[in-house]
Motif scaffolding. Structure first.
Motif, PDB file in Angstrom:
ATOM      1  N   GLU A  43       0.845  -1.205   0.000  1.00 19.37           N
ATOM      2  CA  GLU A  43       0.000   0.000   0.000  1.00 19.37           C
ATOM      3  C   GLU A  43       0.879   1.254   0.000  1.00 19.37           C
ATOM      4  O   GLU A  43       0.597   2.224  -0.710  1.00 19.37           O
ATOM      5  N   TYR A  44       1.951   1.218   0.774  1.00 20.23           N
ATOM      6  CA  TYR A  44       2.877   2.344   0.811  1.00 20.23           C
ATOM      7  C   TYR A  44       3.459   2.618  -0.577  1.00 20.23           C
ATOM      8  O   TYR A  44       3.538   3.768  -1.010  1.00 20.23           O
ATOM      9  N   ILE A  45       3.858   1.565  -1.286  1.00 15.33           N
ATOM     10  CA  ILE A  45       4.438   1.733  -2.622  1.00 15.33           C
ATOM     11  C   ILE A  45       3.423   2.379  -3.560  1.00 15.33           C
ATOM     12  O   ILE A  45       3.755   3.299  -4.314  1.00 15.33           O
ATOM     13  N   ALA A  46       2.184   1.928  -3.514  1.00 13.48           N
ATOM     14  CA  ALA A  46       1.144   2.537  -4.357  1.00 13.48           C
ATOM     15  C   ALA A  46       0.974   4.012  -4.014  1.00 13.48           C
ATOM     16  O   ALA A  46       0.870   4.864  -4.912  1.00 13.48           O
ATOM     17  N   ASN A  47       0.970   4.331  -2.728  1.00 10.90           N
ATOM     18  CA  ASN A  47       0.846   5.727  -2.293  1.00 10.90           C
ATOM     19  C   ASN A  47       2.073   6.545  -2.699  1.00 10.90           C
ATOM     20  O   ASN A  47       1.952   7.700  -3.109  1.00 10.90           O
ATOM     21  N   TRP A  48       3.269   5.952  -2.587  1.00  9.62           N
ATOM     22  CA  TRP A  48       4.516   6.623  -2.963  1.00  9.62           C
ATOM     23  C   TRP A  48       4.487   7.008  -4.430  1.00  9.62           C
ATOM     24  O   TRP A  48       4.827   8.137  -4.788  1.00  9.62           O
ATOM     25  N   LYS A  49       4.074   6.076  -5.268  1.00  8.75           N
ATOM     26  CA  LYS A  49       3.987   6.352  -6.703  1.00  8.75           C
ATOM     27  C   LYS A  49       2.997   7.476  -6.987  1.00  8.75           C
ATOM     28  O   LYS A  49       3.292   8.384  -7.768  1.00  8.75           O
ATOM     29  N   ALA A  50       1.840   7.427  -6.344  1.00 11.79           N
ATOM     30  CA  ALA A  50       0.800   8.422  -6.575  1.00 11.79           C
ATOM     31  C   ALA A  50       1.179   9.805  -6.036  1.00 11.79           C
ATOM     32  O   ALA A  50       0.749  10.828  -6.576  1.00 11.79           O
ATOM     33  N   ALA A  51       2.009   9.836  -4.992  1.00 12.21           N
ATOM     34  CA  ALA A  51       2.377  11.101  -4.353  1.00 12.21           C
ATOM     35  C   ALA A  51       3.601  11.762  -4.979  1.00 12.21           C
ATOM     36  O   ALA A  51       4.134  12.717  -4.420  1.00 12.21           O
ATOM     37  N   GLY A  52       4.039  11.261  -6.124  1.00 12.49           N
ATOM     38  CA  GLY A  52       5.161  11.884  -6.804  1.00 12.49           C
ATOM     39  C   GLY A  52       6.305  10.947  -7.127  1.00 12.49           C
ATOM     40  O   GLY A  52       7.183  11.291  -7.909  1.00 12.49           O
ATOM     41  N   GLY A  53       6.313   9.772  -6.552  1.00 13.42           N
ATOM     42  CA  GLY A  53       7.396   8.826  -6.793  1.00 13.42           C
ATOM     43  C   GLY A  53       7.498   8.390  -8.243  1.00 13.42           C
ATOM     44  O   GLY A  53       8.606   8.256  -8.784  1.00 13.42           O
ATOM     45  N   GLU A  54       6.370   8.187  -8.871  1.00 14.65           N
ATOM     46  CA  GLU A  54       6.366   7.794 -10.279  1.00 14.65           C
ATOM     47  C   GLU A  54       6.963   8.907 -11.145  1.00 14.65           C
ATOM     48  O   GLU A  54       7.743   8.647 -12.062  1.00 14.65           O
ATOM     49  N   GLN A  55       6.624  10.151 -10.841  1.00 16.48           N
ATOM     50  CA  GLN A  55       7.166  11.296 -11.582  1.00 16.48           C
ATOM     51  C   GLN A  55       8.663  11.448 -11.333  1.00 16.48           C
ATOM     52  O   GLN A  55       9.429  11.727 -12.255  1.00 16.48           O
ATOM     53  N   ILE A  56       9.092  11.247 -10.104  1.00 10.00           N
ATOM     54  CA  ILE A  56      10.522  11.315  -9.791  1.00 10.00           C
ATOM     55  C   ILE A  56      11.276  10.244 -10.575  1.00 10.00           C
ATOM     56  O   ILE A  56      12.330  10.515 -11.141  1.00 10.00           O
ATOM     57  N   THR A  57      10.727   9.052 -10.620  1.00 15.69           N
ATOM     58  CA  THR A  57      11.358   7.970 -11.375  1.00 15.69           C
ATOM     59  C   THR A  57      11.502   8.360 -12.844  1.00 15.69           C
ATOM     60  O   THR A  57      12.564   8.151 -13.449  1.00 15.69           O
ATOM     61  N   ALA A  58      10.468   8.946 -13.412  1.00 19.41           N
ATOM     62  CA  ALA A  58      10.522   9.376 -14.811  1.00 19.41           C
ATOM     63  C   ALA A  58      11.586  10.460 -15.003  1.00 19.41           C
ATOM     64  O   ALA A  58      12.343  10.429 -15.982  1.00 19.41           O
ATOM     65  N   GLU A  59      11.664  11.401 -14.084  1.00 15.84           N
ATOM     66  CA  GLU A  59      12.648  12.481 -14.186  1.00 15.84           C
ATOM     67  C   GLU A  59      14.078  11.946 -14.075  1.00 15.84           C
ATOM     68  O   GLU A  59      14.970  12.371 -14.803  1.00 15.84           O
ATOM     69  N   VAL A  60      14.289  11.018 -13.159  1.00 13.73           N
ATOM     70  CA  VAL A  60      15.617  10.430 -12.997  1.00 13.73           C
ATOM     71  C   VAL A  60      15.981   9.596 -14.223  1.00 13.73           C
ATOM     72  O   VAL A  60      17.123   9.641 -14.695  1.00 13.73           O
ATOM     73  N   ASN A  61      15.036   8.852 -14.755  1.00 14.06           N
ATOM     74  CA  ASN A  61      15.303   8.078 -15.970  1.00 14.06           C
ATOM     75  C   ASN A  61      15.643   9.001 -17.143  1.00 14.06           C
ATOM     76  O   ASN A  61      16.517   8.680 -17.953  1.00 14.06           O
ATOM     77  N   GLU A  62      14.973  10.136 -17.220  1.00 17.76           N
ATOM     78  CA  GLU A  62      15.277  11.124 -18.263  1.00 17.76           C
ATOM     79  C   GLU A  62      16.706  11.647 -18.091  1.00 17.76           C
ATOM     80  O   GLU A  62      17.469  11.776 -19.051  1.00 17.76           O
ATOM     81  N   TRP A  63      17.086  11.944 -16.845  1.00 21.00           N
ATOM     82  CA  TRP A  63      18.451  12.386 -16.553  1.00 21.00           C
ATOM     83  C   TRP A  63      19.435  11.305 -16.996  1.00 21.00           C
ATOM     84  O   TRP A  63      20.452  11.598 -17.635  1.00 21.00           O
ATOM     85  N   TRP A  64      19.157  10.046 -16.640  1.00 20.20           N
ATOM     86  CA  TRP A  64      20.052   8.945 -16.969  1.00 20.20           C
ATOM     87  C   TRP A  64      20.282   8.850 -18.478  1.00 20.20           C
ATOM     88  O   TRP A  64      21.412   8.660 -18.924  1.00 20.20           O
ATOM     89  N   GLN A  65      19.217   9.002 -19.234  1.00 20.64           N
ATOM     90  CA  GLN A  65      19.345   8.970 -20.691  1.00 20.64           C
ATOM     91  C   GLN A  65      20.240  10.099 -21.195  1.00 20.64           C
ATOM     92  O   GLN A  65      20.959   9.936 -22.176  1.00 20.64           O
ATOM     93  N   SER A  66      20.194  11.239 -20.527  1.00 23.89           N
ATOM     94  CA  SER A  66      20.978  12.389 -20.974  1.00 23.89           C
ATOM     95  C   SER A  66      22.472  12.239 -20.692  1.00 23.89           C
ATOM     96  O   SER A  66      23.282  12.926 -21.310  1.00 23.89           O
ATOM     97  N   VAL A  67      22.842  11.377 -19.757  1.00 22.50           N
ATOM     98  CA  VAL A  67      24.270  11.214 -19.405  1.00 22.50           C
ATOM     99  C   VAL A  67      24.881   9.978 -20.046  1.00 22.50           C
ATOM    100  O   VAL A  67      26.069   9.722 -19.846  1.00 22.50           O
ATOM    101  N   GLN A  68      24.108   9.226 -20.773  1.00 24.84           N
ATOM    102  CA  GLN A  68      24.629   8.016 -21.439  1.00 24.84           C
ATOM    103  C   GLN A  68      25.419   8.366 -22.667  1.00 24.84           C
ATOM    104  O   GLN A  68      25.221   9.174 -23.417  1.00 24.84           O
TER     105      GLN A  68
END
Length: 68
Positions: A43-68
């Protein structure tokens, strides 16, 4: 898996990171002390994703692509 993120905090991290960390600490301690069942972590993981965690993951993945 090691955390490879070495960039500046993402916009969403700046907004919600401290709240997400507080929630993580609370749920983990509640599970460890037996106040909540282990299933509360799901339940915590679902809440984490909904509270911004999913967006943070997307932003970090975007950063990762930019440094490859």
């Amino acid at each position: 898996m090691l955390d490879q993120f070495k960039g500046q905090p993402t916009p969403t991290m700046e907004e919600v990171w401290s709240d997400l960390v507080d929630q993580e600490t609370e749920v983990c301690l509640s599970i460890i002390t037996g106040q909540k069942p282990l299933e509360a972590y799901d339940e915590y993981i679902a809440n984490w994703k909904a509270a911004g965690g999913e967006q943070i993951t997307a932003e970090v993945n975007e950063w990762w692509q930019s440094v490859q």
